[in-house]
Design a protein around this motif. Structure first.
Motif, PDB file in Angstrom:
ATOM      1  N   GLU A 147       0.826  -1.215   0.000  1.00 19.79           N
ATOM      2  CA  GLU A 147       0.000   0.000   0.000  1.00 19.79           C
ATOM      3  C   GLU A 147       0.856   1.259   0.000  1.00 19.79           C
ATOM      4  N   ALA A 148       1.896   1.281   0.827  1.00 24.52           N
ATOM      5  CA  ALA A 148       2.764   2.460   0.908  1.00 24.52           C
ATOM      6  C   ALA A 148       3.499   2.701  -0.407  1.00 24.52           C
ATOM      7  N   VAL A 149       3.975   1.635  -1.041  1.00 26.89           N
ATOM      8  CA  VAL A 149       4.674   1.769  -2.323  1.00 26.89           C
ATOM      9  C   VAL A 149       3.714   2.318  -3.380  1.00 26.89           C
ATOM     10  N   GLY A 150       2.505   1.806  -3.416  1.00 27.39           N
ATOM     11  CA  GLY A 150       1.507   2.311  -4.355  1.00 27.39           C
ATOM     12  C   GLY A 150       1.180   3.776  -4.122  1.00 27.39           C
ATOM     13  N   ARG A 151       1.092   4.158  -2.869  1.00 26.02           N
ATOM     14  CA  ARG A 151       0.791   5.553  -2.520  1.00 26.02           C
ATOM     15  C   ARG A 151       1.927   6.482  -2.964  1.00 26.02           C
ATOM     16  N   VAL A 152       3.171   6.078  -2.713  1.00 28.54           N
ATOM     17  CA  VAL A 152       4.320   6.897  -3.119  1.00 28.54           C
ATOM     18  C   VAL A 152       4.389   6.985  -4.642  1.00 28.54           C
ATOM     19  N   ALA A 153       4.157   5.865  -5.320  1.00 28.32           N
ATOM     20  CA  ALA A 153       4.194   5.870  -6.787  1.00 28.32           C
ATOM     21  C   ALA A 153       3.156   6.845  -7.345  1.00 28.32           C
ATOM     22  N   LEU A 154       1.952   6.785  -6.812  1.00 28.00           N
ATOM     23  CA  LEU A 154       0.899   7.681  -7.290  1.00 28.00           C
ATOM     24  C   LEU A 154       1.254   9.140  -6.997  1.00 28.00           C
ATOM     25  N   TYR A 169      -0.852  12.720 -19.724  1.00 22.88           N
ATOM     26  CA  TYR A 169      -1.382  11.419 -20.138  1.00 22.88           C
ATOM     27  C   TYR A 169      -2.813  11.556 -20.643  1.00 22.88           C
ATOM     28  N   SER A 170      -3.109  10.932 -21.767  1.00 21.76           N
ATOM     29  CA  SER A 170      -4.437  11.037 -22.374  1.00 21.76           C
ATOM     30  C   SER A 170      -5.509  10.330 -21.542  1.00 21.76           C
ATOM     31  N   ASP A 171      -5.112   9.359 -20.739  1.00 23.41           N
ATOM     32  CA  ASP A 171      -6.053   8.652 -19.867  1.00 23.41           C
ATOM     33  C   ASP A 171      -5.417   8.539 -18.487  1.00 23.41           C
ATOM     34  N   TRP A 172      -5.444   9.672 -17.760  1.00 25.21           N
ATOM     35  CA  TRP A 172      -4.816   9.688 -16.445  1.00 25.21           C
ATOM     36  C   TRP A 172      -5.441   8.668 -15.487  1.00 25.21           C
ATOM     37  N   PRO A 173      -6.757   8.492 -15.439  1.00 25.48           N
ATOM     38  CA  PRO A 173      -7.288   7.469 -14.516  1.00 25.48           C
ATOM     39  C   PRO A 173      -6.700   6.074 -14.763  1.00 25.48           C
ATOM     40  N   ALA A 174      -6.529   5.679 -16.014  1.00 26.31           N
ATOM     41  CA  ALA A 174      -5.933   4.372 -16.311  1.00 26.31           C
ATOM     42  C   ALA A 174      -4.458   4.345 -15.909  1.00 26.31           C
ATOM     43  N   MET A 175      -3.746   5.426 -16.206  1.00 26.38           N
ATOM     44  CA  MET A 175      -2.330   5.493 -15.833  1.00 26.38           C
ATOM     45  C   MET A 175      -2.194   5.464 -14.321  1.00 26.38           C
ATOM     46  N   ASN A 201      -4.154   4.153 -12.164  1.00 24.61           N
ATOM     47  CA  ASN A 201      -4.441   2.793 -11.708  1.00 24.61           C
ATOM     48  C   ASN A 201      -3.214   1.890 -11.892  1.00 24.61           C
ATOM     49  N   ASN A 202      -2.560   1.995 -13.036  1.00 21.85           N
ATOM     50  CA  ASN A 202      -1.354   1.196 -13.277  1.00 21.85           C
ATOM     51  C   ASN A 202      -0.253   1.547 -12.283  1.00 21.85           C
ATOM     52  N   VAL A 203      -0.011   2.832 -12.101  1.00 21.22           N
ATOM     53  CA  VAL A 203       1.061   3.305 -11.227  1.00 21.22           C
ATOM     54  C   VAL A 203       0.816   2.863  -9.779  1.00 21.22           C
ATOM     55  N   SER A 204      -0.420   2.967  -9.332  1.00 24.05           N
ATOM     56  CA  SER A 204      -0.723   2.644  -7.936  1.00 24.05           C
ATOM     57  C   SER A 204      -0.563   1.155  -7.629  1.00 24.05           C
ATOM     58  N   ARG A 205      -0.423   0.342  -8.685  1.00 34.28           N
ATOM     59  CA  ARG A 205      -0.222  -1.101  -8.497  1.00 34.28           C
ATOM     60  C   ARG A 205       1.258  -1.484  -8.654  1.00 34.28           C
ATOM     61  N   MET A 206       2.150  -0.558  -8.344  1.00 30.71           N
ATOM     62  CA  MET A 206       3.586  -0.801  -8.497  1.00 30.71           C
ATOM     63  C   MET A 206       4.042  -2.059  -7.774  1.00 30.71           C
ATOM     64  N   ALA A 207       3.456  -2.368  -6.632  1.00 31.54           N
ATOM     65  CA  ALA A 207       3.889  -3.533  -5.846  1.00 31.54           C
ATOM     66  C   ALA A 207       3.773  -4.833  -6.631  1.00 31.54           C
ATOM     67  N   GLU A 208       2.928  -4.863  -7.652  1.00 34.48           N
ATOM     68  CA  GLU A 208       2.796  -6.076  -8.464  1.00 34.48           C
ATOM     69  C   GLU A 208       4.091  -6.421  -9.197  1.00 34.48           C
ATOM     70  N   PRO A 219      18.931  -6.731 -17.651  1.00 33.92           N
ATOM     71  CA  PRO A 219      18.180  -6.334 -16.468  1.00 33.92           C
ATOM     72  C   PRO A 219      17.636  -4.926 -16.714  1.00 33.92           C
ATOM     73  N   ILE A 220      16.524  -4.614 -16.106  1.00 33.77           N
ATOM     74  CA  ILE A 220      15.939  -3.287 -16.311  1.00 33.77           C
ATOM     75  C   ILE A 220      15.542  -2.644 -14.989  1.00 33.77           C
ATOM     76  N   ILE A 221      15.460  -1.338 -15.033  1.00 38.06           N
ATOM     77  CA  ILE A 221      14.978  -0.516 -13.921  1.00 38.06           C
ATOM     78  C   ILE A 221      13.560  -0.101 -14.268  1.00 38.06           C
ATOM     79  N   ARG A 222      12.633  -0.300 -13.340  1.00 39.17           N
ATOM     80  CA  ARG A 222      11.233   0.072 -13.573  1.00 39.17           C
ATOM     81  C   ARG A 222      10.736   0.952 -12.435  1.00 39.17           C
ATOM     82  N   MET A 223       9.937   1.925 -12.786  1.00 40.43           N
ATOM     83  CA  MET A 223       9.142   2.703 -11.825  1.00 40.43           C
ATOM     84  C   MET A 223       9.958   3.318 -10.674  1.00 40.43           C
ATOM     85  N   LEU A 224      10.985   4.053 -10.995  1.00 36.97           N
ATOM     86  CA  LEU A 224      11.692   4.794  -9.953  1.00 36.97           C
ATOM     87  C   LEU A 224      10.760   5.889  -9.452  1.00 36.97           C
ATOM     88  N   VAL A 225      10.421   5.847  -8.172  1.00 39.44           N
ATOM     89  CA  VAL A 225       9.504   6.839  -7.595  1.00 39.44           C
ATOM     90  C   VAL A 225      10.059   7.352  -6.269  1.00 39.44           C
TER      91      VAL A 225
END
Length: 159
Positions: free
Chosen positions: A11-18, A28-34, A36-43, A81-87
């Motif tokens: 939950e905390a990671v999702g909150r920080v990402a958002l 972003y053309s569809d901020w609600p969808a984006m 939603n994706n960002v807030s699920r960073m823990a996945e 290897p890749i880096i994803r979602m630095l927040v």
């Protein structure tokens, strides 16, 4: 302090990402969808290692490191290897947390004996992109847009 992600951090990671991405909402053309994706960073912990930055017991930043030959977007070489979602939480920016989190990903890529590490980012990220360039990442190709925002792939040689 940097540490490995625990499931109780989701939950905390999702909150920080958002919080970190909200400043880019108008792009972003569809901020609600984006959002939603960002807030699920823990996945990302399903296929990668999430590194958490903590300050006084509070999660203030995170990044996902996805190792070589782990599932990733088709525009990345599977061996990279890749880096994803630095927040980083907007209230704690300017303290070098983004760089520390990125450097931890570099250490993990070296641990995995990788010759390079990659990421994808966008010019709208006016703090992150220049930091990556200063750290030696170079653009190798364009990546698909995300909700109308242009992205590109950047690689850094490690050997």
């Amino acid at each position: 302090m940097l540490r490995d992600y625990q499931p109780t951090d989701a939950e905390a990671v999702g909150r920080v990402a958002l919080a970190a991405f909200t400043q880019f909402a108008p792009h972003y053309s569809d901020w609600p969808a984006m959002a939603n994706n960002v807030s699920r960073m823990a996945e990302l912990s399903r296929t990668g290692e999430i590194i958490v930055a903590e300050d006084d017991g509070r999660v203030v930043g995170a990044v996902a490191y996805v190792g070589p030959n782990k599932p990733k977007a088709a525009f990345f070489d599977p061996a990279w290897p890749i880096i994803r979602m630095l927040v980083v939480d907007p209230s704690t920016r300017g303290k070098g947390l983004g760089r520390q989190l990125t450097e931890e990903c570099l250490r993990r890529a070296e641990r995995d004996r990788s010759a390079v590490i990659a990421l994808h980012t966008t010019p709208i990220m006016t703090i992150a992109l220049p930091m990556y360039l200063r750290m030696g990442f170079t653009k190798v190709c364009d990546a698909p847009d995300i909700f109308g925002v242009p992205y590109a792939v950047y690689v850094k040689a490690l050997v």
